[in-house]
Design an enzyme around this catalytic site. Structure first.
Site, PDB file in Angstrom:
ATOM      1  N   HIS A 220     145.359  27.065  38.567  1.00  0.00           N
ATOM      2  CA  HIS A 220     145.195  26.896  37.119  1.00  0.00           C
ATOM      3  C   HIS A 220     145.899  28.033  36.401  1.00  0.00           C
ATOM      4  O   HIS A 220     146.245  29.035  37.030  1.00  0.00           O
ATOM      5  CB  HIS A 220     143.707  26.900  36.732  1.00  0.00           C
ATOM      6  CG  HIS A 220     143.052  28.226  36.993  1.00  0.00           C
ATOM      7  ND1 HIS A 220     142.603  28.603  38.234  1.00  0.00           N
ATOM      8  CD2 HIS A 220     142.793  29.285  36.171  1.00  0.00           C
ATOM      9  CE1 HIS A 220     142.090  29.816  38.187  1.00  0.00           C
ATOM     10  NE2 HIS A 220     142.198  30.267  36.938  1.00  0.00           N
ATOM     11  N   ASP A 222     145.016  30.555  33.021  1.00  0.00           N
ATOM     12  CA  ASP A 222     143.931  30.863  32.081  1.00  0.00           C
ATOM     13  C   ASP A 222     144.430  30.489  30.691  1.00  0.00           C
ATOM     14  O   ASP A 222     145.632  30.603  30.412  1.00  0.00           O
ATOM     15  CB  ASP A 222     143.586  32.348  32.152  1.00  0.00           C
ATOM     16  CG  ASP A 222     143.118  32.747  33.549  1.00  0.00           C
ATOM     17  OD1 ASP A 222     142.551  31.902  34.258  1.00  0.00           O
ATOM     18  OD2 ASP A 222     143.334  33.918  33.924  1.00  0.00           O
ATOM     19  N   HIS A 282     147.608  30.538  39.144  1.00  0.00           N
ATOM     20  CA  HIS A 282     146.964  31.285  40.222  1.00  0.00           C
ATOM     21  C   HIS A 282     145.796  30.511  40.797  1.00  0.00           C
ATOM     22  O   HIS A 282     145.336  29.522  40.204  1.00  0.00           O
ATOM     23  CB  HIS A 282     146.529  32.670  39.714  1.00  0.00           C
ATOM     24  CG  HIS A 282     145.656  32.638  38.503  1.00  0.00           C
ATOM     25  ND1 HIS A 282     146.127  32.394  37.229  1.00  0.00           N
ATOM     26  CD2 HIS A 282     144.319  32.792  38.360  1.00  0.00           C
ATOM     27  CE1 HIS A 282     145.137  32.415  36.370  1.00  0.00           C
ATOM     28  NE2 HIS A 282     144.018  32.646  37.022  1.00  0.00           N
ATOM     29  N   ARG A 292     134.035  36.765  49.000  1.00  0.00           N
ATOM     30  CA  ARG A 292     134.891  37.376  47.973  1.00  0.00           C
ATOM     31  C   ARG A 292     134.174  37.272  46.636  1.00  0.00           C
ATOM     32  O   ARG A 292     133.649  36.201  46.295  1.00  0.00           O
ATOM     33  CB  ARG A 292     136.243  36.652  47.936  1.00  0.00           C
ATOM     34  CG  ARG A 292     137.160  37.146  46.885  1.00  0.00           C
ATOM     35  CD  ARG A 292     138.628  36.773  47.138  1.00  0.00           C
ATOM     36  NE  ARG A 292     139.408  37.601  46.260  1.00  0.00           N
ATOM     37  CZ  ARG A 292     139.719  37.262  45.008  1.00  0.00           C
ATOM     38  NH1 ARG A 292     139.402  36.084  44.545  1.00  0.00           N
ATOM     39  NH2 ARG A 292     140.387  38.103  44.241  1.00  0.00           N
TER      40      ARG A 292
HETATM   41  C1  LIG Z   1     136.472  31.990  28.033  1.00  0.00           C
HETATM   42  C2  LIG Z   1     136.677  31.114  28.992  1.00  0.00           C
HETATM   43  C3  LIG Z   1     137.905  31.063  29.806  1.00  0.00           C
HETATM   44  C4  LIG Z   1     137.611  29.952  30.775  1.00  0.00           C
HETATM   45  C5  LIG Z   1     136.719  29.043  29.975  1.00  0.00           C
HETATM   46  C6  LIG Z   1     135.751  30.041  29.385  1.00  0.00           C
HETATM   47  O1  LIG Z   1     135.025  29.521  28.316  1.00  0.00           O
HETATM   48  C7  LIG Z   1     134.788  30.531  30.482  1.00  0.00           C
HETATM   49  C8  LIG Z   1     135.338  30.215  31.879  1.00  0.00           C
HETATM   50  C9  LIG Z   1     136.830  30.481  32.002  1.00  0.00           C
HETATM   51  C10 LIG Z   1     137.440  29.760  33.190  1.00  0.00           C
HETATM   52  C11 LIG Z   1     137.290  30.467  34.536  1.00  0.00           C
HETATM   53  C12 LIG Z   1     137.969  29.626  35.612  1.00  0.00           C
HETATM   54  C13 LIG Z   1     139.341  29.099  35.197  1.00  0.00           C
HETATM   55  C14 LIG Z   1     139.299  28.509  33.761  1.00  0.00           C
HETATM   56  C15 LIG Z   1     140.629  27.835  33.418  1.00  0.00           C
HETATM   57  C16 LIG Z   1     138.099  27.622  33.573  1.00  0.00           C
HETATM   58  O2  LIG Z   1     138.066  26.420  33.593  1.00  0.00           O
HETATM   59  O3  LIG Z   1     136.993  28.390  33.274  1.00  0.00           O
HETATM   60  C17 LIG Z   1     138.894  29.607  32.814  1.00  0.00           C
HETATM   61  C18 LIG Z   1     138.815  29.207  31.355  1.00  0.00           C
HETATM   62  C19 LIG Z   1     140.082  29.345  30.561  1.00  0.00           C
HETATM   63  O4  LIG Z   1     140.920  30.230  30.813  1.00  0.00           O
HETATM   64  O5  LIG Z   1     140.197  28.545  29.636  1.00  0.00           O
HETATM   65  O1  LIG Z   2     138.735  35.238  41.699  1.00  0.00           O
HETATM   66  C1  LIG Z   2     139.879  35.418  41.364  1.00  0.00           C
HETATM   67  O2  LIG Z   2     140.620  36.260  41.873  1.00  0.00           O
HETATM   68  C2  LIG Z   2     140.482  34.571  40.256  1.00  0.00           C
HETATM   69  C3  LIG Z   2     139.500  34.157  39.214  1.00  0.00           C
HETATM   70  C4  LIG Z   2     140.154  33.379  38.142  1.00  0.00           C
HETATM   71  O3  LIG Z   2     141.292  33.013  38.227  1.00  0.00           O
HETATM   72  C5  LIG Z   2     139.410  33.039  36.930  1.00  0.00           C
HETATM   73  O4  LIG Z   2     138.210  33.358  36.846  1.00  0.00           O
HETATM   74  O5  LIG Z   2     140.023  32.450  36.028  1.00  0.00           O
HETATM   75 FE   LIG Z   3     142.053  32.322  36.306  1.00  0.00          FE
END
Ligand SMILES: C=C1C[C@]23C[C@@]1(O)CC[C@H]2[C@@]12CCC[C@@](C)(C(=O)O1)[C@H]2[C@@H]3C(=O)O
Ligand SMILES: O=C(O)CCC(=O)C(=O)O
Ligand SMILES: [Fe+2]
Length: 359
Positions: A220, A222, A282, A292
Protein backbone atom coordinates in the site's frame (compact mmCIF):
# COMPACT_ATOMS: atom_id res chain seq x y z
CA UNK A 1 -17.63 -11.35 17.55
CA UNK A 2 -18.18 -12.19 13.93
CA UNK A 3 -16.69 -9.32 11.96
CA UNK A 4 -14.01 -10.40 9.46
CA UNK A 5 -11.38 -8.60 11.54
CA UNK A 6 -12.03 -10.60 14.68
CA UNK A 7 -12.42 -13.88 12.80
CA UNK A 8 -9.05 -13.10 11.24
CA UNK A 9 -7.47 -12.57 14.63
CA UNK A 10 -9.00 -15.67 16.17
CA UNK A 11 -7.71 -17.81 13.34
CA UNK A 12 -4.19 -16.58 12.96
CA UNK A 13 -3.00 -15.47 16.36
CA UNK A 14 -0.28 -17.79 17.77
CA UNK A 15 -2.29 -18.06 20.97
CA UNK A 16 -4.91 -19.83 18.86
CA UNK A 17 -2.52 -21.66 16.59
CA UNK A 18 -4.01 -25.10 16.24
CA UNK A 19 -2.98 -26.12 12.73
CA UNK A 20 0.22 -27.26 11.09
CA UNK A 21 -0.28 -25.55 7.72
CA UNK A 22 -1.55 -22.16 6.59
CA UNK A 23 -5.31 -22.10 5.98
CA UNK A 24 -6.35 -21.00 2.49
CA UNK A 25 -7.85 -17.82 3.97
CA UNK A 26 -4.29 -16.66 4.87
CA UNK A 27 -2.28 -18.28 2.09
CA UNK A 28 -0.94 -15.71 -0.35
CA UNK A 29 1.46 -18.05 -2.17
CA UNK A 30 -0.62 -18.29 -5.34
CA UNK A 31 -0.94 -14.53 -5.77
CA UNK A 32 1.36 -12.80 -8.20
CA UNK A 33 4.21 -10.91 -6.56
CA UNK A 34 7.47 -9.20 -7.39
CA UNK A 35 10.74 -10.85 -6.42
CA UNK A 36 12.38 -9.75 -3.15
CA UNK A 37 15.92 -8.44 -3.12
CA UNK A 38 18.41 -7.48 -0.44
CA UNK A 39 19.39 -3.81 -0.61
CA UNK A 40 22.66 -3.45 -2.50
CA UNK A 41 24.16 -0.48 -4.32
CA UNK A 42 21.41 1.48 -5.99
CA UNK A 43 18.85 -0.45 -3.97
CA UNK A 44 20.05 0.82 -0.63
CA UNK A 45 17.75 2.86 1.57
CA UNK A 46 19.33 6.22 2.53
CA UNK A 47 20.28 6.80 6.16
CA UNK A 48 20.16 10.52 6.95
CA UNK A 49 21.76 12.12 9.99
CA UNK A 50 19.57 15.03 11.04
CA UNK A 51 22.77 16.91 12.04
CA UNK A 52 24.20 16.58 8.51
CA UNK A 53 25.37 19.94 7.09
CA UNK A 54 23.77 18.95 3.75
CA UNK A 55 20.55 17.88 5.41
CA UNK A 56 18.11 19.73 3.14
CA UNK A 57 19.71 18.43 -0.03
CA UNK A 58 19.83 14.85 1.31
CA UNK A 59 16.21 14.91 2.43
CA UNK A 60 15.09 16.22 -0.97
CA UNK A 61 17.07 13.59 -2.85
CA UNK A 62 15.72 10.77 -0.67
CA UNK A 63 12.12 11.98 -1.01
CA UNK A 64 12.45 12.22 -4.77
CA UNK A 65 14.38 9.07 -5.54
CA UNK A 66 13.39 6.66 -2.83
CA UNK A 67 10.32 7.88 -0.90
CA UNK A 68 11.69 6.12 2.17
CA UNK A 69 14.70 6.85 4.35
CA UNK A 70 16.05 6.22 7.81
CA UNK A 71 16.84 9.06 10.19
CA UNK A 72 19.46 9.07 12.91
CA UNK A 73 20.08 11.75 15.54
CA UNK A 74 16.34 12.36 15.45
CA UNK A 75 16.25 13.54 19.07
CA UNK A 76 14.02 10.82 20.52
CA UNK A 77 15.84 9.21 23.43
CA UNK A 78 16.58 5.47 23.05
CA UNK A 79 15.29 5.04 26.59
CA UNK A 80 11.86 6.43 25.59
CA UNK A 81 11.83 4.21 22.49
CA UNK A 82 12.53 1.18 24.71
CA UNK A 83 9.68 2.04 27.06
CA UNK A 84 7.39 2.68 24.10
CA UNK A 85 8.35 -0.69 22.58
CA UNK A 86 7.71 -2.44 25.90
CA UNK A 87 4.20 -1.00 26.12
CA UNK A 88 3.41 -2.05 22.55
CA UNK A 89 4.63 -5.54 23.43
CA UNK A 90 2.57 -5.52 26.61
CA UNK A 91 -0.56 -4.59 24.64
CA UNK A 92 -0.27 -7.30 22.00
CA UNK A 93 0.80 -9.92 24.60
CA UNK A 94 -2.65 -9.71 26.19
CA UNK A 95 -4.98 -12.65 25.51
CA UNK A 96 -7.01 -12.19 22.31
CA UNK A 97 -10.30 -12.19 24.23
CA UNK A 98 -9.07 -9.27 26.36
CA UNK A 99 -7.94 -7.29 23.30
CA UNK A 100 -11.30 -7.92 21.65
CA UNK A 101 -12.96 -6.02 24.51
CA UNK A 102 -11.61 -2.88 22.85
CA UNK A 103 -12.18 -4.01 19.26
CA UNK A 104 -12.75 -1.30 16.66
CA UNK A 105 -16.39 -1.09 15.80
CA UNK A 106 -17.97 0.24 12.61
CA UNK A 107 -17.91 4.01 12.72
CA UNK A 108 -15.08 4.32 15.27
CA UNK A 109 -11.46 4.53 14.33
CA UNK A 110 -10.03 3.58 17.70
CA UNK A 111 -8.95 0.27 19.16
CA UNK A 112 -7.96 -3.27 18.30
CA UNK A 113 -8.57 -4.94 14.94
CA UNK A 114 -7.36 -6.52 11.73
CA UNK A 115 -5.54 -4.67 8.98
CA UNK A 116 -7.41 -1.50 8.00
CA UNK A 117 -6.77 -2.29 4.33
CA UNK A 118 -8.05 -5.89 4.60
CA UNK A 119 -11.22 -5.18 2.59
CA UNK A 120 -9.06 -4.41 -0.45
CA UNK A 121 -7.47 -7.87 -0.57
CA UNK A 122 -8.75 -11.41 -1.14
CA UNK A 123 -6.79 -12.91 1.78
CA UNK A 124 -6.34 -12.19 5.47
CA UNK A 125 -3.07 -10.71 6.66
CA UNK A 126 -0.85 -12.07 9.46
CA UNK A 127 -1.53 -8.99 11.45
CA UNK A 128 -3.20 -7.36 14.39
CA UNK A 129 -3.37 -3.62 14.99
CA UNK A 130 -4.42 -0.97 17.45
CA UNK A 131 -5.51 2.51 16.36
CA UNK A 132 -4.78 5.16 18.97
CA UNK A 133 -7.25 7.99 19.43
CA UNK A 134 -6.54 10.44 22.24
CA UNK A 135 -10.24 10.69 23.15
CA UNK A 136 -10.71 6.98 23.82
CA UNK A 137 -7.22 5.83 24.84
CA UNK A 138 -7.74 6.25 28.58
CA UNK A 139 -11.07 4.35 28.62
CA UNK A 140 -9.67 1.54 26.49
CA UNK A 141 -6.51 1.19 28.61
CA UNK A 142 -8.72 0.95 31.70
CA UNK A 143 -10.59 -1.96 30.13
CA UNK A 144 -7.34 -3.70 29.14
CA UNK A 145 -5.51 -3.20 32.44
CA UNK A 146 -8.01 -2.27 35.18
CA UNK A 147 -5.19 -2.21 37.76
CA UNK A 148 -2.50 -0.45 35.77
CA UNK A 149 -3.73 1.52 32.79
CA UNK A 150 -1.81 4.74 33.40
CA UNK A 151 1.66 3.46 32.42
CA UNK A 152 0.42 2.65 28.87
CA UNK A 153 -1.29 6.02 28.42
CA UNK A 154 1.65 7.95 29.90
CA UNK A 155 4.22 6.37 27.57
CA UNK A 156 2.00 6.78 24.49
CA UNK A 157 1.50 10.45 25.33
CA UNK A 158 5.22 10.95 25.99
CA UNK A 159 6.11 9.38 22.65
CA UNK A 160 3.50 11.44 20.79
CA UNK A 161 4.83 14.61 22.42
CA UNK A 162 8.36 13.74 21.24
CA UNK A 163 7.49 12.63 17.71
CA UNK A 164 5.12 15.45 16.80
CA UNK A 165 7.82 18.19 16.49
CA UNK A 166 10.03 15.70 14.64
CA UNK A 167 7.26 15.10 12.10
CA UNK A 168 6.74 18.85 11.62
CA UNK A 169 10.48 19.38 11.24
CA UNK A 170 10.71 16.71 8.56
CA UNK A 171 7.84 18.22 6.55
CA UNK A 172 9.43 21.67 6.89
CA UNK A 173 12.77 20.32 5.63
CA UNK A 174 10.97 18.70 2.71
CA UNK A 175 9.49 22.02 1.61
CA UNK A 176 12.87 23.75 2.03
CA UNK A 177 14.35 21.09 -0.26
CA UNK A 178 11.71 21.97 -2.86
CA UNK A 179 13.09 25.52 -2.86
CA UNK A 180 10.44 27.28 -0.75
CA UNK A 181 11.68 30.06 1.54
CA UNK A 182 10.88 30.11 5.28
CA UNK A 183 8.34 32.83 4.62
CA UNK A 184 6.67 30.88 1.83
CA UNK A 185 6.49 27.78 4.06
CA UNK A 186 4.81 29.85 6.79
CA UNK A 187 2.07 30.63 4.29
CA UNK A 188 1.45 26.99 3.34
CA UNK A 189 -0.60 24.55 5.38
CA UNK A 190 2.64 22.91 6.56
CA UNK A 191 3.52 26.19 8.26
CA UNK A 192 0.19 26.31 10.08
CA UNK A 193 0.07 23.64 12.79
CA UNK A 194 -3.70 24.13 13.21
CA UNK A 195 -4.13 22.65 9.72
CA UNK A 196 -2.16 19.47 10.50
CA UNK A 197 -3.68 16.31 11.93
CA UNK A 198 -1.80 13.34 13.30
CA UNK A 199 -2.74 9.75 14.03
CA UNK A 200 -0.95 6.76 15.47
CA UNK A 201 -1.35 3.12 14.59
CA UNK A 202 0.34 0.20 16.41
CA UNK A 203 1.07 -2.95 14.40
CA UNK A 204 1.91 -6.51 15.42
CA UNK A 205 3.00 -9.28 13.08
CA UNK A 206 3.13 -12.51 15.08
CA UNK A 207 5.90 -14.97 14.17
CA UNK A 208 4.73 -17.54 11.64
CA UNK A 209 6.18 -21.01 10.96
CA UNK A 210 5.55 -20.53 7.20
CA UNK A 211 6.49 -16.87 6.65
CA UNK A 212 6.79 -17.19 2.85
CA UNK A 213 3.13 -18.10 2.52
CA UNK A 214 1.71 -15.17 4.47
CA UNK A 215 1.73 -11.38 4.27
CA UNK A 216 2.03 -9.14 7.35
CA UNK A 217 0.64 -5.94 5.89
CA UNK A 218 -0.20 -5.99 2.17
CA UNK A 219 1.34 -3.54 -0.31
CA UNK A 220 0.00 0.00 0.00
CA UNK A 221 0.95 3.65 0.01
CA UNK A 222 0.09 5.78 3.05
CA UNK A 223 -2.38 8.50 2.17
CA UNK A 224 -1.13 11.35 4.39
CA UNK A 225 1.94 13.58 4.03
CA UNK A 226 4.48 11.46 5.89
CA UNK A 227 4.62 8.53 8.26
CA UNK A 228 7.38 8.18 10.86
CA UNK A 229 7.81 4.57 11.85
CA UNK A 230 9.22 2.98 14.99
CA UNK A 231 9.83 -0.79 14.98
CA UNK A 232 11.23 -3.30 17.44
CA UNK A 233 14.29 -4.22 15.39
CA UNK A 234 12.74 -7.26 13.68
CA UNK A 235 13.28 -6.95 9.94
CA UNK A 236 10.18 -7.04 7.70
CA UNK A 237 9.43 -3.67 6.11
CA UNK A 238 9.92 -3.76 2.33
CA UNK A 239 9.58 -1.06 -0.31
CA UNK A 240 8.79 -1.55 -3.96
CA UNK A 241 11.54 -0.34 -6.27
CA UNK A 242 10.05 0.20 -9.68
CA UNK A 243 11.33 -0.96 -12.99
CA UNK A 244 14.43 1.00 -13.99
CA UNK A 245 17.75 0.57 -15.75
CA UNK A 246 18.82 -2.21 -13.43
CA UNK A 247 15.86 -4.52 -13.80
CA UNK A 248 12.22 -5.22 -13.06
CA UNK A 249 10.21 -4.02 -10.06
CA UNK A 250 11.37 -5.75 -6.88
CA UNK A 251 10.83 -5.66 -3.14
CA UNK A 252 13.76 -4.18 -1.23
CA UNK A 253 14.04 -4.89 2.49
CA UNK A 254 14.50 -1.77 4.59
CA UNK A 255 17.58 -2.51 6.72
CA UNK A 256 17.35 -2.51 10.50
CA UNK A 257 19.79 0.15 11.71
CA UNK A 258 20.02 0.76 15.47
CA UNK A 259 18.77 4.13 16.77
CA UNK A 260 17.01 5.09 13.55
CA UNK A 261 13.38 5.68 12.64
CA UNK A 262 11.89 5.10 9.18
CA UNK A 263 10.25 7.92 7.20
CA UNK A 264 7.80 7.19 4.36
CA UNK A 265 6.40 9.65 1.85
CA UNK A 266 2.61 9.45 1.53
CA UNK A 267 0.22 10.28 -1.31
CA UNK A 268 -0.61 13.79 -0.17
CA UNK A 269 3.08 14.77 -0.01
CA UNK A 270 3.37 13.49 -3.58
CA UNK A 271 0.42 15.73 -4.51
CA UNK A 272 1.71 18.74 -2.52
CA UNK A 273 5.13 18.43 -4.21
CA UNK A 274 3.35 18.29 -7.60
CA UNK A 275 4.60 14.78 -8.25
CA UNK A 276 8.23 15.44 -7.25
CA UNK A 277 8.29 13.27 -4.12
CA UNK A 278 7.77 9.55 -4.42
CA UNK A 279 4.85 8.05 -2.48
CA UNK A 280 6.47 4.73 -1.81
CA UNK A 281 4.63 1.40 -2.05
CA UNK A 282 5.53 -0.69 0.99
CA UNK A 283 4.49 -3.80 2.86
CA UNK A 284 5.49 -5.81 5.90
CA UNK A 285 6.63 -9.41 5.79
CA UNK A 286 6.58 -11.76 8.76
CA UNK A 287 9.41 -13.47 10.65
CA UNK A 288 9.57 -17.19 11.29
CA UNK A 289 10.87 -16.72 14.83
CA UNK A 290 10.14 -13.25 16.15
CA UNK A 291 7.08 -11.13 16.58
CA UNK A 292 7.51 -7.87 14.68
CA UNK A 293 6.07 -4.75 16.29
CA UNK A 294 5.83 -1.28 14.80
CA UNK A 295 4.14 2.06 15.36
CA UNK A 296 3.32 4.42 12.51
CA UNK A 297 2.84 8.09 13.28
CA UNK A 298 0.92 9.65 10.38
CA UNK A 299 0.88 13.37 9.60
CA UNK A 300 -1.71 14.72 7.21
CA UNK A 301 -4.03 17.69 6.74
CA UNK A 302 -7.01 18.33 9.04
CA UNK A 303 -10.00 16.50 7.63
CA UNK A 304 -11.62 19.57 6.01
CA UNK A 305 -8.41 20.94 4.45
CA UNK A 306 -7.96 20.44 0.71
CA UNK A 307 -4.45 19.64 -0.50
CA UNK A 308 -3.26 20.43 -4.00
CA UNK A 309 0.14 21.13 -5.52
CA UNK A 310 1.96 24.06 -3.87
CA UNK A 311 1.51 27.24 -5.93
CA UNK A 312 5.23 28.00 -5.42
CA UNK A 313 6.06 24.94 -7.52
CA UNK A 314 4.12 26.06 -10.55
CA UNK A 315 4.81 28.68 -13.12
CA UNK A 316 5.97 29.15 -16.66
CA UNK A 317 9.21 27.26 -16.00
CA UNK A 318 8.07 24.60 -13.57
CA UNK A 319 4.87 23.67 -15.35
CA UNK A 320 1.20 23.36 -14.43
CA UNK A 321 -0.42 21.56 -11.45
CA UNK A 322 -0.72 17.82 -11.99
CA UNK A 323 -3.49 17.11 -9.47
CA UNK A 324 -6.75 18.66 -8.40
CA UNK A 325 -6.96 19.38 -4.65
CA UNK A 326 -8.53 16.80 -2.31
CA UNK A 327 -9.12 16.37 1.40
CA UNK A 328 -7.58 13.44 3.31
CA UNK A 329 -10.93 11.61 3.69
CA UNK A 330 -11.73 12.17 -0.02
CA UNK A 331 -8.47 10.51 -1.00
CA UNK A 332 -9.03 7.61 1.42
CA UNK A 333 -12.47 7.08 -0.11
CA UNK A 334 -11.07 7.21 -3.65
CA UNK A 335 -8.45 4.61 -2.69
CA UNK A 336 -11.03 2.28 -1.23
CA UNK A 337 -12.83 2.18 -4.57
CA UNK A 338 -10.11 2.82 -7.16
CA UNK A 339 -7.14 1.24 -5.32
CA UNK A 340 -3.84 2.22 -6.94
CA UNK A 341 -5.69 4.21 -9.66
CA UNK A 342 -6.91 6.80 -7.11
CA UNK A 343 -4.18 9.37 -7.77
CA UNK A 344 -4.54 8.88 -11.51
CA UNK A 345 -8.19 9.85 -11.14
CA UNK A 346 -7.13 13.14 -9.54
CA UNK A 347 -4.86 14.10 -12.43
CA UNK A 348 -5.79 17.36 -14.09
CA UNK A 349 -4.48 16.12 -17.40
CA UNK A 350 -2.94 12.69 -17.56
CA UNK A 351 -1.09 13.66 -20.70
CA UNK A 352 0.90 16.38 -18.99
CA UNK A 353 2.84 13.99 -16.80
CA UNK A 354 3.51 11.72 -19.75
CA UNK A 355 5.00 14.72 -21.54
CA UNK A 356 7.10 15.65 -18.51
CA UNK A 357 8.49 12.15 -18.18
CA UNK A 358 9.38 12.08 -21.82
CA UNK A 359 11.16 15.47 -21.62
C1 LIG B 1 -4.57 8.23 9.79
C2 LIG B 1 -4.70 7.08 9.18
C3 LIG B 1 -3.76 6.60 8.14
C4 LIG B 1 -4.31 5.23 7.82
C5 LIG B 1 -5.78 5.40 8.05
C6 LIG B 1 -5.78 6.11 9.39
O1 LIG B 1 -7.00 6.71 9.68
C7 LIG B 1 -5.41 5.11 10.50
C8 LIG B 1 -4.75 3.85 9.91
C9 LIG B 1 -3.76 4.17 8.80
C10 LIG B 1 -3.46 2.96 7.94
C11 LIG B 1 -2.41 1.99 8.49
C12 LIG B 1 -2.22 0.85 7.50
C13 LIG B 1 -2.12 1.31 6.05
C14 LIG B 1 -3.22 2.36 5.72
C15 LIG B 1 -3.21 2.69 4.23
C16 LIG B 1 -4.56 1.92 6.24
O2 LIG B 1 -5.46 1.43 5.62
O3 LIG B 1 -4.67 2.25 7.58
C17 LIG B 1 -3.02 3.55 6.62
C18 LIG B 1 -4.01 4.68 6.43
C19 LIG B 1 -3.63 5.72 5.41
O4 LIG B 1 -2.44 6.02 5.19
O5 LIG B 1 -4.58 6.26 4.85
O1 LIG C 1 5.04 -2.25 10.09
C1 LIG C 1 5.60 -1.63 9.22
O2 LIG C 1 6.82 -1.60 9.06
C2 LIG C 1 4.77 -0.84 8.21
C3 LIG C 1 3.51 -0.28 8.78
C4 LIG C 1 2.78 0.52 7.78
O3 LIG C 1 3.11 0.54 6.62
C5 LIG C 1 1.62 1.31 8.18
O4 LIG C 1 1.22 1.25 9.36
O5 LIG C 1 1.09 2.02 7.32
FE1 LIG D 1 2.12 2.16 5.55
Amino acid sequence: MSSPASVDLKIHHPQNFRFNSIPDSHDWSDLYDHPSAEPIGLDSVPVIDLNDPNLIYKIGKACEESGVFLIRNHGIEPELLNRFGSQIHRLFALPVEVKLKVAKTKGTDAGYGGAPISHLFPKFMWYEGFAIQTGSLFDQAQILWPDDYSSFCAVIEEYKKAIKPLGYRLMHLMLLSLGLTEEEIDNTLIGDSSKIKNAMHLNSYPACPYPDQVVGLAPHTDTGFVAVLYHNGVSGLQVLRCKDDIGPARWVTVPVVPNTLVVNIGDLMHVLSNGTFHNVVHRSTVSKTNQRLSAAYFLGPQLDVKVGPLSELMGPEQGPPLYRPVTWPELQKLKSTLHDKALQSMKIDGKIEELRKGA
